[in-house]
Design a protein around this motif. Structure first.
Motif, mmCIF file in Angstrom:
data_model
loop_
_atom_site.group_PDB
_atom_site.id
_atom_site.type_symbol
_atom_site.label_atom_id
_atom_site.label_comp_id
_atom_site.label_asym_id
_atom_site.label_seq_id
_atom_site.Cartn_x
_atom_site.Cartn_y
_atom_site.Cartn_z
ATOM 1 N N GLY A 159 -15.980 -82.009 51.249
ATOM 2 C CA GLY A 159 -16.648 -80.879 51.599
ATOM 3 C C GLY A 159 -15.918 -79.726 50.838
ATOM 4 N N GLU A 160 -15.796 -78.479 51.734
ATOM 5 C CA GLU A 160 -15.194 -77.283 51.130
ATOM 6 C C GLU A 160 -13.751 -77.347 50.841
ATOM 7 N N ALA A 161 -13.206 -78.581 51.102
ATOM 8 C CA ALA A 161 -11.735 -78.438 50.687
ATOM 9 C C ALA A 161 -11.562 -78.824 49.067
ATOM 10 N N GLN A 162 -12.594 -79.132 48.552
ATOM 11 C CA GLN A 162 -12.526 -79.329 47.023
ATOM 12 C C GLN A 162 -12.574 -77.755 46.476
ATOM 13 N N ASN A 163 -12.805 -76.898 47.194
ATOM 14 C CA ASN A 163 -12.762 -75.337 46.473
ATOM 15 C C ASN A 163 -11.612 -74.605 47.382
ATOM 16 N N GLN A 173 1.787 -81.305 51.613
ATOM 17 C CA GLN A 173 1.147 -82.508 52.260
ATOM 18 C C GLN A 173 0.144 -82.135 53.237
ATOM 19 N N ARG A 174 -0.626 -80.872 52.856
ATOM 20 C CA ARG A 174 -1.725 -80.698 53.794
ATOM 21 C C ARG A 174 -3.172 -80.584 53.554
ATOM 22 N N THR A 175 -3.396 -81.914 52.597
ATOM 23 C CA THR A 175 -4.656 -82.179 52.187
ATOM 24 C C THR A 175 -5.747 -82.282 53.188
ATOM 25 N N GLY A 176 -5.413 -82.881 54.367
ATOM 26 C CA GLY A 176 -6.422 -83.172 55.460
ATOM 27 C C GLY A 176 -6.828 -84.811 55.112
ATOM 28 N N LEU A 177 -6.262 -85.421 54.131
ATOM 29 C CA LEU A 177 -6.622 -86.883 53.962
ATOM 30 C C LEU A 177 -6.002 -87.759 55.043
ATOM 31 N N GLY A 178 -6.506 -88.970 55.182
ATOM 32 C CA GLY A 178 -5.732 -89.653 56.054
ATOM 33 C C GLY A 178 -4.515 -90.034 55.275
ATOM 34 N N LYS A 179 -3.104 -90.509 56.375
ATOM 35 C CA LYS A 179 -2.032 -90.915 55.619
ATOM 36 C C LYS A 179 -1.993 -91.750 54.361
ATOM 37 N N ASN A 180 -1.300 -91.704 53.255
ATOM 38 C CA ASN A 180 -1.282 -92.610 52.368
ATOM 39 C C ASN A 180 -2.518 -93.110 51.717
ATOM 40 N N ALA A 181 -3.460 -92.241 51.675
ATOM 41 C CA ALA A 181 -4.789 -92.560 51.282
ATOM 42 C C ALA A 181 -4.969 -93.244 50.032
ATOM 43 N N TYR A 199 -11.686 -89.718 46.494
ATOM 44 C CA TYR A 199 -11.254 -89.081 47.899
ATOM 45 C C TYR A 199 -12.437 -88.199 48.368
ATOM 46 N N GLY A 200 -13.353 -87.906 47.520
ATOM 47 C CA GLY A 200 -14.392 -86.871 48.127
ATOM 48 C C GLY A 200 -15.367 -87.539 49.052
ATOM 49 N N ALA A 201 -15.374 -88.968 48.998
ATOM 50 C CA ALA A 201 -16.266 -89.541 50.078
ATOM 51 C C ALA A 201 -15.738 -90.056 51.229
ATOM 52 N N LEU A 202 -14.447 -89.631 51.415
ATOM 53 C CA LEU A 202 -13.707 -89.619 52.634
ATOM 54 C C LEU A 202 -13.910 -88.623 53.697
ATOM 55 N N LYS A 203 -13.518 -88.992 55.060
ATOM 56 C CA LYS A 203 -13.746 -88.095 55.918
ATOM 57 C C LYS A 203 -12.298 -87.628 56.247
ATOM 58 N N THR A 204 -12.166 -86.112 56.376
ATOM 59 C CA THR A 204 -10.541 -85.719 56.558
ATOM 60 C C THR A 204 -10.255 -86.005 58.151
#
Length: 429
Positions: A159-163, A173-181, A199-204
């Motif tokens: 989503g918008e996190a990309q921008n 370490q505030r990407t919003g991705l699941g731990k140790n993605a 990672y773009g296909a993941l849910k935060t």
């Protein structure tokens, strides 16, 4: 400063610069690229030997308020545990390197661990990447508040996190991705850039920038940022801007820096069985690519204490060490975890409150190696440890060390008499 002492100091400094520069060139071009560099490993080895000669490795050189004989006896007991193979320890007390000692061996039947032995830092390497980034920001080479999208990296976020995700949020370490993605994919040999692109296909797990979520592959995006700004490999920039100026002659980035060292520790599991050396996390050098001797790691800790202001200014250190996001309790279920209050993360650096005292540091773990650095910035006293097994005892020992520093009644964090190796500590530390 006397002229004799100044001359000797200059001699050592020149030797460190030559060796560190040679090591950096080897990492960039290799020995075959520049024939005159065939002597570089010898120069590096000599510099490491010289540095080791000037460290307090013998009991007669252990001086300070800490009872180092008692400390050494306790470490000996820990090092003799069935989960330990080799261990190197250094203490900086009130800014001064006051204790250096090696325990055990590099492998069964191998050389004894000493001040010359090279180990892996694992995730403690993140402190180098974040410090280099803050140093470059202070120099005006990049901005920590700039969105990552401006650097054209391989990282793709949902989503918008990309921008919107910034350099600062990546390093905190505030990407919003699941731990140790997707660390598992890295361990299976998948290219880190390809992993980051997926990672773009993941849910935060939280809106990017709002929570702490520990990463390795995503964190290594910073190497792309740095290389894009400098036009040189990440390892070369680390050598040029940090390791060289600090005189960290036994420090390197990459597996070749470990295996080409004249004296390096082999990896072991908790049963002291030697493991095959894995290169997986060397492919994310900002996250876990550094190697060094214990003396180099102690030098790094001194720099983080503010004792090398010509290389790392107070502004840079504040950027790195200032808490930016609360974290979960570190060290998993280890008994020391209960005493580390107010855990937080800065830029690649952790902070805690231990029995009323603020501590700063980071730890690391990859297959067969562990590392840790923890210090009190107010008193400029701390401990660094490197070991070549999957044991967790040294993580727990940090509590006993600081109890000695603060003259607090003894707590048996090691629990050696129980015969139990203790709960696991998270490798992500």
């Amino acid at each position: 400063m006397s002229r004799i002492w100044q001359s000797e100091w200059e001699k050592r400094r020149r030797l460190r610069w030559i060796a560190a520069g040679a090591a950096g060139l080897v990492l960039v071009g290799g020995l075959a690229a520049l024939p005159f560099l065939k002597k570089a490993p010898k120069a590096v080895s000599e510099a490491i030997e010289q540095a080791a000669l000037n460290t307090p490795e013998k009991p007669s050189a252990w001086h300070g308020d800490i009872d180092y004989d008692a400390l050494n006896a306790r470490i000996n007991a820990m090092a003799a545990d069935k989960t330990m193979e080799g261990l190197a320890v250094a203490v900086v007390e009130k800014g001064r390197l006051s204790f250096v000692h090696g325990y055990g061996r590099t492998t069964e039947g191998g050389a004894k661990v000493d001040a010359r032995t090279v180990f892996r830092w694992a995730s403690l390497s993140k402190t180098v990447a974040s410090t280099l980034s803050a140093r470059m920001a202070a120099d005006g080479a990049l901005s920590l508040t700039e969105p990552l999208v401006a650097f054209n990296t391989s990282l793709r976020l949902p989503g918008e996190a990309q921008n919107t995700l910034t350099v600062e949020e990546l390093l905190a370490q505030r990407t919003g991705l699941g731990k140790n993605a997707y660390d598992g994919q890295l361990e299976d040999g998948v290219d880190p850039a390809k992993i980051r692109g997926s990672y773009g296909a993941l849910k935060t797990v939280c809106p990017p920038g709002t929570c702490h979520s520990y990463q390795n592959v995503a964190y290594d995006t910073i190497t792309e940022v740095i290389q894009g700004k400098t036009g040189e490999p990440y390892a070369a920039t680390v050598q040029r801007k940090l390791f060289g100026p600090l005189g960290m002659t036994g420090a390197s980035v990459g597996m070749a820096g470990l295996t080409s060292a004249p004296h390096w520790a082999r990896p072991h599991d908790r049963a002291r069985r030697e493991l095959k050396l894995s290169d997986a996390y060397y492919h994310v050098p900002a996250a876990a690519g550094v190697n060094s001797t214990i003396v180099d790691l102690a030098t790094w800790m001194q720099a983080q204490m503010g004792l090398k202001p010509d290389v790392l200014s107070s502004t840079v250190l504040d950027e790195v060490q200032r808490p930016r996001v609360a974290t979960g309790r570190p060290y998993g279920r280890l008994n020391i975890a209960r005493e580390l209050k107010n855990p937080a993360y800065g830029l690649g650096m952790r902070s805690f409150t231990y029995k009323g005292h603020r501590l700063i540091g980071h730890s690391g773990g990859v297959s067969g190696y562990r590392s840790t650095m923890m210090f009190d910035p107010a008193t400029k006293t701390g401990i660094v440890m490197l070991w070549n097994s999957d044991a967790n005892l040294p993580f727990r020992f940090q509590g006993e060390f600081f109890d000695r520093v603060y003259r607090i009644p003894f707590t048996d964090y090691l629990d050696l008499d129980s015969g139990q190796p203790g709960a696991e500590a998270s490798l992500s530390d």
